[in-house]
Design an enzyme around this catalytic site. Structure first.
Site, PDB file in Angstrom:
ATOM      1  N   GLY A   7       1.939  -0.859 -15.744  1.00  0.00           N
ATOM      2  CA  GLY A   7       2.747  -0.668 -14.657  1.00  0.00           C
ATOM      3  C   GLY A   7       3.316   0.802 -13.809  1.00  0.00           C
ATOM      4  O   GLY A   7       4.037   1.022 -15.044  1.00  0.00           O
ATOM      5  N   GLU A  14       4.908   0.784  -7.528  1.00  0.00           N
ATOM      6  CA  GLU A  14       6.470  -0.161  -6.873  1.00  0.00           C
ATOM      7  C   GLU A  14       6.399  -0.572  -5.638  1.00  0.00           C
ATOM      8  O   GLU A  14       5.619   0.355  -4.594  1.00  0.00           O
ATOM      9  CB  GLU A  14       7.399   0.513  -7.814  1.00  0.00           C
ATOM     10  CG  GLU A  14       7.431   1.265  -9.134  1.00  0.00           C
ATOM     11  CD  GLU A  14       8.607   1.947  -9.093  1.00  0.00           C
ATOM     12  OE1 GLU A  14       9.691   1.724  -8.677  1.00  0.00           O
ATOM     13  OE2 GLU A  14       9.239   1.653 -10.654  1.00  0.00           O
ATOM     14  N   PRO A  15       6.879  -1.451  -5.299  1.00  0.00           N
ATOM     15  CA  PRO A  15       7.350  -1.897  -3.873  1.00  0.00           C
ATOM     16  C   PRO A  15       7.443  -0.424  -2.986  1.00  0.00           C
ATOM     17  O   PRO A  15       7.234  -0.252  -2.096  1.00  0.00           O
ATOM     18  CB  PRO A  15       8.886  -2.400  -3.878  1.00  0.00           C
ATOM     19  CG  PRO A  15       8.449  -3.064  -5.109  1.00  0.00           C
ATOM     20  CD  PRO A  15       8.343  -1.846  -6.185  1.00  0.00           C
ATOM     21  N   THR A  60      -1.832  -5.775 -12.291  1.00  0.00           N
ATOM     22  CA  THR A  60      -3.417  -6.689 -12.285  1.00  0.00           C
ATOM     23  C   THR A  60      -3.262  -6.939 -14.135  1.00  0.00           C
ATOM     24  O   THR A  60      -2.889  -6.412 -14.701  1.00  0.00           O
ATOM     25  CB  THR A  60      -4.395  -5.821 -12.918  1.00  0.00           C
ATOM     26  OG1 THR A  60      -5.252  -5.242 -11.200  1.00  0.00           O
ATOM     27  CG2 THR A  60      -5.247  -6.464 -12.699  1.00  0.00           C
ATOM     28  N   ILE A  79     -26.279  -8.166   7.857  1.00  0.00           N
ATOM     29  CA  ILE A  79     -28.139  -8.693   7.549  1.00  0.00           C
ATOM     30  C   ILE A  79     -27.961  -9.917   7.793  1.00  0.00           C
ATOM     31  O   ILE A  79     -28.699 -11.300   8.250  1.00  0.00           O
ATOM     32  CB  ILE A  79     -28.858  -7.897   6.210  1.00  0.00           C
ATOM     33  CG1 ILE A  79     -28.726  -6.652   6.209  1.00  0.00           C
ATOM     34  CG2 ILE A  79     -30.319  -9.100   5.809  1.00  0.00           C
ATOM     35  CD1 ILE A  79     -29.323  -5.989   5.519  1.00  0.00           C
ATOM     36  N   GLU A  89      -8.207   8.584   0.251  1.00  0.00           N
ATOM     37  CA  GLU A  89      -7.042   9.623   0.596  1.00  0.00           C
ATOM     38  C   GLU A  89      -6.585  10.936  -0.235  1.00  0.00           C
ATOM     39  O   GLU A  89      -6.662  12.187  -0.539  1.00  0.00           O
ATOM     40  CB  GLU A  89      -5.952   9.472   1.474  1.00  0.00           C
ATOM     41  CG  GLU A  89      -6.071   8.839   2.604  1.00  0.00           C
ATOM     42  CD  GLU A  89      -7.093   7.207   3.201  1.00  0.00           C
ATOM     43  OE1 GLU A  89      -7.902   6.794   3.576  1.00  0.00           O
ATOM     44  OE2 GLU A  89      -6.464   7.143   2.103  1.00  0.00           O
ATOM     45  N   GLU A  97      -5.776   2.529  -8.163  1.00  0.00           N
ATOM     46  CA  GLU A  97      -5.496   2.995  -8.751  1.00  0.00           C
ATOM     47  C   GLU A  97      -6.751   4.851  -8.033  1.00  0.00           C
ATOM     48  O   GLU A  97      -6.985   5.985  -8.310  1.00  0.00           O
ATOM     49  CB  GLU A  97      -6.879   3.152  -9.871  1.00  0.00           C
ATOM     50  CG  GLU A  97      -6.770   2.495 -10.982  1.00  0.00           C
ATOM     51  CD  GLU A  97      -7.197   2.671 -12.058  1.00  0.00           C
ATOM     52  OE1 GLU A  97      -7.363   3.423 -12.577  1.00  0.00           O
ATOM     53  OE2 GLU A  97      -8.633   0.366 -12.361  1.00  0.00           O
ATOM     54  N   GLY A 111       3.780   4.239  -4.393  1.00  0.00           N
ATOM     55  CA  GLY A 111       2.506   3.538  -5.111  1.00  0.00           C
ATOM     56  C   GLY A 111       1.439   5.107  -5.001  1.00  0.00           C
ATOM     57  O   GLY A 111       1.911   5.866  -5.795  1.00  0.00           O
ATOM     58  N   SER A 112       1.416   5.859  -3.780  1.00  0.00           N
ATOM     59  CA  SER A 112       0.982   6.703  -3.628  1.00  0.00           C
ATOM     60  C   SER A 112       1.504   8.073  -4.614  1.00  0.00           C
ATOM     61  O   SER A 112       1.135   9.082  -5.262  1.00  0.00           O
ATOM     62  CB  SER A 112       0.394   7.556  -2.695  1.00  0.00           C
ATOM     63  OG  SER A 112      -0.863   6.609  -2.259  1.00  0.00           O
TER      64      SER A 112
END
Length: 382
Positions: free
Chosen positions: A124, A127-128, A158, A338, A368, A364, A131-132
């Site tokens: 963990g 969080e909401p 996950t 295709i 960017e 992960e 992120g980055s």
């Protein structure tokens, strides 16, 4: 023999490929449609040693390296990326953080259960609102005598609904932030105040569980602190060096599955009296797809071999993750093209590869963020 692989590594690849064809392939569409977590397959992978492939045998693992790990994730993801990311998250994030930061007692208590497949793990960080920007983390852990009290929530985790434990990052000194103010804790399932929240309804990788983790006055013993107090963020960045190799391998597998499907379709589909694989336009697409995939494979293997040699791989893992994930998106896009109209319906695998692969440029660390990491490593010492 694939360039640079030993016969033992080739044998492992064949074993996992056969397992995926036998145990995973018949269920892919059903799991995807129902967002069904493959509990039985996870247990079987534990028995095979895949849930602890990169960890020492004395701790319940298989004692292999990152090269073997890449091969395993690639072969699983070639059939179903959901299974690949379950194994990747369990190995490279949760269990690996314990290996990197944990003490001997913690490794004996928890790594043995995780590496053997007895337990499933989650990690963990996100969080909401962070992120980055991990510095925006709001989950806190407050020391009270011989205990820590954790409050907050994590998102996009996950294995979040089914994991037996979570390795969680929390703020222990707000003033220090990412420079010594974030610590890591192991929280076991069943701990009062710890529960899983919303299970996400996702675009792709739908058989992989992604959920919230919620902590409300969650009390854990002081010995559940993993690593030194304040070292959580630093250790997490080390964990991500290996984790990005995982996502590169996931990208390779999904892309290879998409290429396989496109080649099969192109040799069977007939237009204007011949197979579409005989048209130069299709041949050029397949040639570009295969060339870029091989280049991504070589970048990923470079990072894996360096990791096995004990070298720093911050730049190399970021390069592998960035390139492999973006190449995989292009390959899956061309795979749908295709197939034409058939690439847009669920009777063919192309549409699922297309949906699954997008996570690879996000999870992960986004593309960017990878470019920021790569540039920072390139410019160090200039």
């Amino acid at each position: 023999m694939t360039f640079g692989l030993t016969e033992e590594q080739e044998s492992l690849r064949r074993e996992i490929r056969a397992f995926a064809a036998r145990e995973i392939a018949p269920h892919v569409s059903e799991w995807d449609e129902r967002s069904e977590f493959p509990h039985d397959v996870v247990k079987k992978m534990g028995a095979m040693g895949l849930m602890g492939i990169i960890f020492p045998e004395e701790l319940g693992g298989s004692g292999m390296g990152y090269v073997e790990y890449v091969l395993a994730i690639e072969e699983l993801s070639r059939v179903d990326g959901s299974v690949g990311i379950i194994v990747a998250s369990h190995n490279s994030l949760c269990t690996n953080h314990l290996m990197l930061g944990g003490n001997d007692a913690q490794k004996k208590k928890w790594v043995t259960r995780l590496a053997s497949g007895e337990w499933l793990g989650s990690w963990g960080l996100t969080e909401p609102g962070s992120g980055s920007d991990a510095g925006g983390m709001r989950t806190t852990a407050v020391r009270r005598g011989d205990e820590w009290v954790i409050d907050g929530s994590k998102t996009f985790i996950t294995n979040g609904s089914y994991a037996d434990c979570a390795l969680v990052l929390a703020v222990t000194d707000k003033e220090k932030g990412t420079h010594g103010g974030i610590s890591a804790f192991l929280v076991e399932r069943g701990t009062k105040g710890f529960r899983s929240g919303k299970k996400e309804n996702k675009l792709g990788l739908r058989a992989s569980d992604t959920a919230e983790l919620i902590f409300e006055d969650c009390v854990v013993p002081a010995e559940n602190l993993v690593g030194k107090e304040g070292d959580g963020f630093k250790d997490a960045m080390r964990v991500l060096d290996g984790g990005r190799i995982s996502i590169a391998a996931l990208s390779l597998g999904i892309a290879r599955g998409a290429l396989d499907a496109a080649m099969k379709y192109a040799t069977q589909r007939r237009q204007f009296g011949k197979a579409i694989s005989e048209f130069q336009a299709i041949q050029f697409k397949l040639a570009t797809m295969a060339t870029e995939l091989d280049a991504a494979w070589l970048l990923t293997m470079r990072a894996a071999r360096m990791k096995d040699a004990g070298l720093k791989v911050t730049r190399e893992s970021a390069m592998a993750k960035l390139y492999a994930s973006e190449v995989a998106c292009r390959i899956c896009d061309e795979g749908v093209q295709i197939h034409g109209g058939y690439g847009f319906i669920k009777d063919y695998p192309a549409e699922k590869f297309y949906r699954d692969v997008k996570l690879c440029t996000i999870g992960e660390g986004t593309s960017e963020i990878q470019r920021i990491v790569i540039a920072r490593e390139l410019l160090k010492g200039m």
